[in-house]
Design a protein around this motif. Structure first.
Motif, mmCIF file in Angstrom:
data_model
loop_
_atom_site.group_PDB
_atom_site.id
_atom_site.type_symbol
_atom_site.label_atom_id
_atom_site.label_comp_id
_atom_site.label_asym_id
_atom_site.label_seq_id
_atom_site.Cartn_x
_atom_site.Cartn_y
_atom_site.Cartn_z
ATOM 1 N N MET A 1 8.317 -15.757 6.665
ATOM 2 C CA MET A 1 7.487 -14.549 6.742
ATOM 3 C C MET A 1 6.949 -14.394 8.161
ATOM 4 S SD MET A 1 5.294 -14.826 3.231
ATOM 5 C CE MET A 1 4.456 -13.281 3.518
ATOM 6 N N PRO A 2 6.711 -13.153 8.619
ATOM 7 C CA PRO A 2 6.239 -12.941 9.976
ATOM 8 C C PRO A 2 4.875 -13.557 10.195
ATOM 9 C CG PRO A 2 7.086 -10.898 9.032
ATOM 10 C CD PRO A 2 6.999 -11.889 7.930
ATOM 11 N N LYS A 3 4.650 -13.995 11.416
ATOM 12 C CA LYS A 3 3.380 -14.625 11.754
ATOM 13 C C LYS A 3 2.401 -13.540 12.181
ATOM 14 C CE LYS A 3 5.719 -18.858 13.184
ATOM 15 N NZ LYS A 3 5.981 -19.798 14.254
ATOM 16 N N ASN A 4 1.730 -12.916 11.219
ATOM 17 C CA ASN A 4 0.827 -11.806 11.489
ATOM 18 C C ASN A 4 -0.611 -12.221 11.293
ATOM 19 O OD1 ASN A 4 2.936 -10.054 11.949
ATOM 20 N ND2 ASN A 4 3.079 -9.454 9.811
ATOM 21 N N THR A 5 -1.500 -11.565 12.012
ATOM 22 C CA THR A 5 -2.918 -11.708 11.736
ATOM 23 C C THR A 5 -3.274 -10.751 10.624
ATOM 24 O OG1 THR A 5 -3.510 -10.004 13.323
ATOM 25 C CG2 THR A 5 -3.329 -12.262 14.161
ATOM 26 N N GLU A 6 -4.487 -10.901 10.095
ATOM 27 C CA GLU A 6 -4.920 -10.008 9.033
ATOM 28 C C GLU A 6 -4.863 -8.552 9.496
ATOM 29 O OE1 GLU A 6 -5.889 -10.436 5.830
ATOM 30 O OE2 GLU A 6 -5.211 -12.489 5.981
ATOM 31 N N LYS A 7 -5.267 -8.281 10.746
ATOM 32 C CA LYS A 7 -5.341 -6.906 11.209
ATOM 33 C C LYS A 7 -3.965 -6.282 11.371
ATOM 34 C CE LYS A 7 -9.808 -7.303 13.559
ATOM 35 N NZ LYS A 7 -10.515 -7.197 14.846
ATOM 36 N N SER A 8 -2.936 -7.103 11.646
ATOM 37 C CA SER A 8 -1.614 -6.550 11.893
ATOM 38 C C SER A 8 -0.764 -6.477 10.635
ATOM 39 C CB SER A 8 -0.882 -7.393 12.955
ATOM 40 O OG SER A 8 -0.646 -8.701 12.463
ATOM 41 N N ARG A 9 -1.291 -6.937 9.512
ATOM 42 C CA ARG A 9 -0.524 -6.875 8.283
ATOM 43 C C ARG A 9 -0.410 -5.430 7.811
ATOM 44 N NH1 ARG A 9 -3.732 -10.845 4.540
ATOM 45 N NH2 ARG A 9 -1.873 -11.210 3.312
ATOM 46 N N PRO A 10 0.692 -5.095 7.110
ATOM 47 C CA PRO A 10 0.837 -3.733 6.607
ATOM 48 C C PRO A 10 -0.339 -3.359 5.714
ATOM 49 C CG PRO A 10 2.887 -4.964 6.387
ATOM 50 C CD PRO A 10 1.831 -5.952 6.813
ATOM 51 N N ALA A 11 -0.668 -2.065 5.707
ATOM 52 C CA ALA A 11 -1.839 -1.601 4.958
ATOM 53 C C ALA A 11 -1.696 -1.849 3.465
ATOM 54 C CB ALA A 11 -2.049 -0.113 5.227
ATOM 55 N N TYR A 12 -0.452 -1.871 2.984
ATOM 56 C CA TYR A 12 -0.251 -2.035 1.545
ATOM 57 C C TYR A 12 -0.379 -3.494 1.099
ATOM 58 C CZ TYR A 12 4.344 -4.190 2.175
ATOM 59 O OH TYR A 12 5.357 -5.055 2.515
ATOM 60 N N HIS A 13 -0.506 -4.426 2.055
ATOM 61 C CA HIS A 13 -0.370 -5.838 1.710
ATOM 62 C C HIS A 13 -1.426 -6.309 0.725
ATOM 63 C CE1 HIS A 13 0.398 -10.149 2.189
ATOM 64 N NE2 HIS A 13 1.547 -9.798 2.727
ATOM 65 N N GLN A 14 -2.650 -5.815 0.857
ATOM 66 C CA GLN A 14 -3.707 -6.225 -0.060
ATOM 67 C C GLN A 14 -3.391 -5.748 -1.476
ATOM 68 O OE1 GLN A 14 -7.661 -4.922 0.973
ATOM 69 N NE2 GLN A 14 -8.626 -6.169 -0.607
ATOM 70 N N SER A 15 -2.909 -4.521 -1.599
ATOM 71 C CA SER A 15 -2.520 -4.015 -2.923
ATOM 72 C C SER A 15 -1.385 -4.841 -3.502
ATOM 73 C CB SER A 15 -2.105 -2.541 -2.830
ATOM 74 O OG SER A 15 -3.178 -1.735 -2.416
ATOM 75 N N TYR A 16 -0.431 -5.156 -2.659
ATOM 76 C CA TYR A 16 0.705 -5.984 -3.096
ATOM 77 C C TYR A 16 0.216 -7.321 -3.646
ATOM 78 C CZ TYR A 16 4.041 -9.753 -2.240
ATOM 79 O OH TYR A 16 4.796 -10.911 -2.342
ATOM 80 N N GLU A 17 -0.676 -7.990 -2.916
ATOM 81 C CA GLU A 17 -1.156 -9.305 -3.345
ATOM 82 C C GLU A 17 -1.922 -9.205 -4.663
ATOM 83 O OE1 GLU A 17 -3.400 -10.861 -0.069
ATOM 84 O OE2 GLU A 17 -1.624 -11.810 0.823
ATOM 85 N N ILE A 18 -2.729 -8.157 -4.810
ATOM 86 C CA ILE A 18 -3.502 -7.996 -6.047
ATOM 87 C C ILE A 18 -2.576 -7.777 -7.236
ATOM 88 C CG2 ILE A 18 -5.137 -6.517 -7.273
ATOM 89 C CD1 ILE A 18 -6.490 -5.990 -4.549
ATOM 90 N N ILE A 19 -1.601 -6.883 -7.080
ATOM 91 C CA ILE A 19 -0.680 -6.593 -8.176
ATOM 92 C C ILE A 19 0.174 -7.821 -8.491
ATOM 93 C CG2 ILE A 19 1.244 -5.153 -8.934
ATOM 94 C CD1 ILE A 19 0.099 -2.957 -7.060
ATOM 95 N N ARG A 20 0.654 -8.490 -7.459
ATOM 96 C CA ARG A 20 1.441 -9.720 -7.662
ATOM 97 C C ARG A 20 0.651 -10.746 -8.455
ATOM 98 N NH1 ARG A 20 1.555 -13.244 -2.573
ATOM 99 N NH2 ARG A 20 -0.570 -13.472 -3.368
#
Length: 206
Positions: A1-20
């Motif tokens: 997985m890409p080495k991203n900081t929280e700020k650079s993560r895609p905007a949908y990532h939080q929704s993805y993690e919650i649904i997952r």
């Protein structure tokens, strides 16, 4: 997985993690039809991040035809067979290509694994494998592993939360083999490590 900081993560990532997590924890039972509007209302977001999250979860095999699936034991074994081959190869590559700074990062993951809090250990576990996978320098291989992230997360959470014996010892042994530039040994140790993860998790969840 890409080495991203929280700020650079895609905007949908939080929704993805919650649904997952809702799927993996059984809050959204298998066989449930996924309705974008309902999830968007529950999470307080627009339909766009929900749609992107669903697309990623479809790629990772947790949703098919807008329905939640439940991976069978055969699915899990097949996934891990692929993961053993790919991450085993990546560990061999790491023994050749990892720089000193990356070796130090692996060692730090081992240290956190022994001393950190639960969530810190989870993140260190993820980073340990991420560093090694990136060492393959093979974007196709990295993409295949990325498409298995939900299943990988399920196993990672299980082995950490249930404190699988020897987990961090195995990480340290893999690190030592990579540091010694012993590619054959690093590959075999990684395969044994992932097999132990699989056996432990199947005993608990199947």
């Amino acid at each position: 997985m890409p080495k991203n900081t929280e700020k650079s993560r895609p905007a949908y990532h939080q929704s993805y993690e919650i649904i997952r997590d809702m799927i993996l924890q059984g809050d959204i039972p298998r066989g449930t039809k996924i309705v974008e509007e309902k999830l968007a209302a529950e999470l307080g977001v627009s339909r766009t991040p929900i749609r992107e999250s669903i697309r990623k979860l479809e790629q990772e095999g947790l949703i098919a035809g807008k329905m939640v699936i439940n991976p069978s034991e055969k699915d899990l074994r097949n996934t891990f067979q692929v993961r053993m081959l790919l991450e085993g190869h990546a560990a061999r590559s790491a023994a050749t290509y990892l720089h000193e700074s990356e070796l130090q990062a692996l060692l730090e993951c081992v240290r956190i694994g022994r001393t950190g809090e639960l969530e810190e250990i989870m993140k260190a576990n993820e980073k340990f494998h991420e560093i090694i996978v990136q060492a393959s320098n093979n974007p196709f291989m990295i993409d295949i592993i990325d498409r298995m992230q939900s299943i990988i997360y399920l196993f990672r959470r299980t082995v950490v939360y249930y404190n699988r014996p020897f987990l961090i010892d195995e990480h340290e042994n893999i690190y030592e083999a990579i540091k010694a530039r012993a590619g054959d040994q690093a590959e075999e140790l990684m395969k044994q490590h992932l097999q132990a993860d699989l056996d432990f998790c199947l005993h608990l969840i199947c």
